[in-house]
Write an enzyme that holds these catalytic residues in place. Structure first.
Site, PDB file in Angstrom:
ATOM      1  N   ILE A 247      55.761 -12.309 -21.594  1.00 35.67           N
ATOM      2  CA  ILE A 247      55.398 -13.224 -22.676  1.00 35.67           C
ATOM      3  C   ILE A 247      54.598 -12.419 -23.690  1.00 35.67           C
ATOM      4  CG2 ILE A 247      55.482 -15.363 -21.340  1.00 35.67           C
ATOM      5  CD1 ILE A 247      52.510 -15.284 -21.027  1.00 35.67           C
ATOM      6  N   ASP A 248      54.604 -12.874 -24.924  1.00 31.91           N
ATOM      7  CA  ASP A 248      53.938 -12.129 -25.995  1.00 31.91           C
ATOM      8  C   ASP A 248      52.457 -11.922 -25.694  1.00 31.91           C
ATOM      9  OD1 ASP A 248      56.331 -12.172 -27.345  1.00 31.91           O
ATOM     10  OD2 ASP A 248      55.791 -13.863 -28.633  1.00 31.91           O
ATOM     11  N   ARG A 249      51.928 -10.860 -26.243  1.00 31.87           N
ATOM     12  CA  ARG A 249      50.510 -10.543 -26.051  1.00 31.87           C
ATOM     13  C   ARG A 249      49.605 -11.706 -26.467  1.00 31.87           C
ATOM     14  NH1 ARG A 249      47.332  -5.410 -28.886  1.00 31.87           N
ATOM     15  NH2 ARG A 249      45.259  -5.869 -28.026  1.00 31.87           N
TER      16      ARG A 249
END
Length: 314
Positions: free
Chosen positions: A142-144
């Site tokens: 998942i995105d940062r």
């Protein structure tokens, strides 16, 4: 900078390593070795399996004997610092754990893995914290800046099983997001192809483009506020930045999205409420347990900063 020489390694391939490509196996086993070096020593025949040269796409078999030569690498002593506050925070965010899986509620602002100037990500932290776990890999990403459910596999067989479930779309992920404006009642699904591009400065963006990959996202309104909407979101495909770009396409970008958002509106809110994180959260995941076949549902509560902001606009 200093040099370190990794000694000769002899590895006997077992069922946990079965069917891995040799290049992928080397990259996971020797994370401090540059990818270019790994491919070079495979191509030049310095890595041998059963005393024979192999191609990078060779798949490991049970009983194979892998011989790896001494490898000279650069070590940056300054970059070996391990932030204790992050590691303690991650240990407190474990949602579920057994002998096969480790599932956490990832905080916003921490990447899932190191790279691109980052020394540590979630996977590196847990490998440091759990040195006795011989195998620990990310099942997905998942995105940062996104918080929420993140699954790690503690066995290769579990990783393979969950990757198969991902390919067959048997894993259902749920998200919560706060978007700008009043989301229209009629927009329940967005199916727009997404194309990932990279600029000269290596910055990546995702655009809606007919040349892109098929992408599908379902949206459900949870609550409308005066100038924003809380959404429940289910992505049917798992493209990079999919939810963020589809929300922007609908004309309702997610709050505090530095790449696809409304910076002018976000700036005013940041000053008034002292919040500066993407308001996108992976709130739940459904999957089949790779060992016992049970149906599993894991929920991740909203982070305090996300919940506190919602409380101010209710």
């Amino acid at each position: 900078m200093t040099h370190k020489i990794l000694p000769i390694s002899i590895i006997y391939i077992n069922k946990e390593m079965l069917n891995q490509r040799i290049d992928n196996f080397m990259r996971s086993k020797f994370k401090s070795v540059p990818k270019s070096m790994i491919y070079r020593i495979i191509r030049t025949g310095k890595i041998r399996i059963n005393k024979k040269r192999i191609k990078p796409h060779y798949k490991l078999k049970i009983g194979d004997i892998l011989k790896i030569p001494p490898i000279k690498i650069l070590c940056d002593i300054k970059n070996t610092f391990f932030p204790l506050n992050h590691s303690t925070n991650l240990l407190n965010r474990i949602l579920y754990e057994d002998s096969h899986l480790l599932i956490i509620n990832k905080p916003s602002g921490i990447a899932v893995h190191g790279g691109s100037g980052l020394n540590f990500g979630v996977i590196e932290y847990f490998r440091k914290l759990r040195p006795l776990n011989k195998f620990l890999e990310l099942v997905h990403r998942i995105d940062r800046d996104t918080s929420g459910v993140l699954i790690l596999a503690k066995k290769r067989t579990s990783l393979v099983s969950l990757h198969e479930q991902l390919r067959e779309k048997k894993i259902k992920k749920e998200y919560i997001a706060l978007v700008h404006g009043l989301w229209p009642d009629h927009i329940k699904k967005i199916s727009e192809p997404l194309l990932k591009i990279q600029f000269k400065n290596k910055q990546k963006m995702v655009l809606i483009d007919k040349k892109g990959k098929p992408s599908e996202t379902y949206f459900q309104i949870k609550k409308k506020f005066s100038s924003s909407t809380l959404l429940s979101i289910i992505p049917k495909t798992g493209r990079t930045h999919q939810i963020r770009v589809h929300a922007l396409h609908a004309g309702h970008p997610i709050f505090f999205d530095k790449r696809y958002g409304k910076n002018d509106l976000d700036a005013d809110i940041k000053n008034n409420h002292k919040i500066n994180r993407l308001l996108l959260h992976s709130s739940g995941v459904h999957f089949i347990h790779p060992k016992n076949g049970n149906k599993i549902y894991i929920k991740a509560p909203l982070d305090i900063d996300f919940q506190n902001y919602l409380n101010t606009i209710i």
